[in-house]
Design a protein around this motif. Structure first.
Motif, short mmCIF file in Angstrom:
data_model
loop_
_atom_site.label_atom_id
_atom_site.label_comp_id
_atom_site.label_asym_id
_atom_site.label_seq_id
_atom_site.Cartn_x
_atom_site.Cartn_y
_atom_site.Cartn_z
N HIS A 112 98.89 55.51 25.46
CA HIS A 112 99.81 54.63 26.20
C HIS A 112 99.52 54.63 27.70
CE1 HIS A 112 102.17 54.15 22.58
NE2 HIS A 112 102.18 55.47 22.45
N GLY A 113 98.47 55.30 28.11
CA GLY A 113 98.12 55.36 29.52
C GLY A 113 98.86 56.40 30.32
N HIS A 114 99.55 57.31 29.63
CA HIS A 114 100.27 58.38 30.33
C HIS A 114 99.32 59.55 30.55
CE1 HIS A 114 103.61 56.27 28.13
NE2 HIS A 114 104.02 56.22 29.39
N VAL A 115 99.43 60.15 31.70
CA VAL A 115 98.59 61.30 32.03
C VAL A 115 99.01 62.48 31.16
CG1 VAL A 115 97.95 62.91 33.85
CG2 VAL A 115 98.25 60.48 34.39
N THR A 116 98.02 63.04 30.48
CA THR A 116 98.29 64.22 29.64
C THR A 116 97.67 65.48 30.20
OG1 THR A 116 96.37 63.74 28.27
CG2 THR A 116 98.50 62.82 27.56
N GLY A 117 96.79 65.31 31.15
CA GLY A 117 96.16 66.49 31.75
C GLY A 117 95.29 66.11 32.93
N VAL A 118 95.19 67.03 33.86
CA VAL A 118 94.34 66.85 35.03
C VAL A 118 93.58 68.15 35.24
CG1 VAL A 118 94.26 66.41 37.51
CG2 VAL A 118 95.94 65.22 36.10
N GLU A 119 92.28 68.02 35.40
CA GLU A 119 91.46 69.20 35.66
C GLU A 119 90.62 68.94 36.90
OE1 GLU A 119 88.04 71.97 33.54
OE2 GLU A 119 88.74 70.16 32.54
N CYS A 120 90.70 69.87 37.83
CA CYS A 120 89.91 69.79 39.05
C CYS A 120 88.85 70.89 39.00
CB CYS A 120 90.77 69.99 40.29
SG CYS A 120 92.01 68.73 40.54
N VAL A 121 87.61 70.49 39.22
CA VAL A 121 86.52 71.46 39.25
C VAL A 121 85.62 71.12 40.43
CG1 VAL A 121 86.53 71.92 36.76
CG2 VAL A 121 85.11 70.09 37.67
N PRO A 122 84.98 72.12 41.01
CA PRO A 122 84.05 71.82 42.10
C PRO A 122 82.96 70.87 41.60
CG PRO A 122 84.50 74.17 42.00
CD PRO A 122 85.10 73.56 40.77
N LEU A 123 82.60 69.93 42.46
CA LEU A 123 81.54 68.98 42.13
C LEU A 123 80.25 69.76 41.89
CD1 LEU A 123 81.60 65.88 41.99
CD2 LEU A 123 80.72 65.85 44.31
N PRO A 124 79.55 69.47 40.82
CA PRO A 124 78.30 70.20 40.54
C PRO A 124 77.27 69.99 41.65
CG PRO A 124 78.98 68.89 38.63
CD PRO A 124 79.87 68.50 39.77
N GLU A 125 76.42 70.98 41.81
CA GLU A 125 75.39 70.93 42.85
C GLU A 125 74.52 69.69 42.71
OE1 GLU A 125 73.76 72.05 46.29
OE2 GLU A 125 75.37 73.16 45.33
N ALA A 126 74.22 69.27 41.49
CA ALA A 126 73.40 68.07 41.29
C ALA A 126 74.08 66.83 41.87
CB ALA A 126 73.11 67.88 39.80
N ASP A 127 75.39 66.73 41.72
CA ASP A 127 76.13 65.59 42.27
C ASP A 127 76.13 65.63 43.80
OD1 ASP A 127 76.60 64.75 39.71
OD2 ASP A 127 78.72 65.33 39.69
N LEU A 128 76.23 66.82 44.36
CA LEU A 128 76.17 66.96 45.81
C LEU A 128 74.80 66.54 46.33
CD1 LEU A 128 78.03 70.35 46.31
CD2 LEU A 128 78.88 68.06 46.83
N ARG A 129 73.74 66.90 45.60
CA ARG A 129 72.38 66.49 45.99
C ARG A 129 72.24 64.97 45.92
NH1 ARG A 129 70.90 71.08 43.09
NH2 ARG A 129 70.30 69.83 41.29
N ASP A 130 72.89 64.36 44.93
CA ASP A 130 72.85 62.89 44.82
C ASP A 130 73.49 62.24 46.05
OD1 ASP A 130 71.50 62.84 42.43
OD2 ASP A 130 73.30 62.52 41.20
N LEU A 131 74.60 62.81 46.52
CA LEU A 131 75.25 62.28 47.72
C LEU A 131 74.32 62.40 48.93
CD1 LEU A 131 78.86 63.69 47.30
CD2 LEU A 131 78.09 61.34 46.87
N ASP A 132 73.67 63.56 49.06
CA ASP A 132 72.72 63.75 50.16
C ASP A 132 71.54 62.78 50.02
OD1 ASP A 132 74.13 65.77 51.43
OD2 ASP A 132 73.06 67.38 50.39
N ARG A 133 71.08 62.56 48.80
CA ARG A 133 69.95 61.66 48.56
C ARG A 133 70.29 60.25 49.01
NH1 ARG A 133 69.45 58.25 44.93
NH2 ARG A 133 70.94 59.20 43.52
N GLU A 134 71.50 59.78 48.69
CA GLU A 134 71.92 58.44 49.11
C GLU A 134 71.90 58.32 50.64
OE1 GLU A 134 75.75 57.58 47.46
OE2 GLU A 134 75.01 57.60 45.41
#
Length: 165
Positions: A78-100
């Protein structure tokens, strides 16, 4: 024009070390510097070169001790939030940001930014905020293509603002 490769961070940042779970805008040293008139450099790729051309006496940096977070939200049927998980962004994703950012800088003929820095700028000229300076640059540089000439043109416009104040 330079990334101040051999420079030292702002003195207020030197009394804190180690990784923080805070996002960059919530770091104590960032908040302290904002009280002193410093503003975070814009993060948009179109302005990624600004700390390189900003007048050296109106720019500084602090080590990036922040954590970039990935937020995963689960929804039910129904579109209701059932859970939220926060995790540090993986190193690979951080490298992608730097690459851009590095690709955008390379397209302008500039070297990559030094890693692990958060840049702060002070407004220059008659403008009270960095956003107002950016509005001025937008007006002055209207029609300027994103070519290697852009950083030099922006630097010239910033130098003219510095001289006018």
């Amino acid at each position: 024009m330079s990334w101040d490769e051999d420079g030292t961070p702002h003195p207020l940042a030197q009394r804190r070390t180690g990784r923080s779970e805070l996002e960059s805008d919530r770091l104590p040293e960032m908040r302290e510097l904002e009280v002193l008139g410093w503003e975070p450099a814009p993060e948009e790729l179109r302005w990624v070169f600004l700390p390189y051309v900003w007048p050296p006496d109106a720019r500084t940096w602090i080590p990036d001790r922040s954590t970039h977070w990935a937020v995963d939200t689960s929804l039910d049927g129904h579109g209701h939030v059932t859970g939220v998980e926060c995790v540090p962004l993986p190193e690979a994703d951080l490298r992608d940001l730097d690459r851009e950012a590095d690709e955008a800088l390379a397209a302008l003929g500039l070297p990559p930014r030094p890693r692990g820095r958060l840049w702060l700028l002070r407004p220059i000229g008659p403008f009270p905020t960095v956003a107002a300076v950016l509005d001025h640059l937008d007006a002055v540089l209207t029609g300027t293509a994103r070519t290697p000439a852009l950083p030099a043109l922006a630097r010239t416009a910033l130098a003219a603002l510095r001289e006018s104040s």
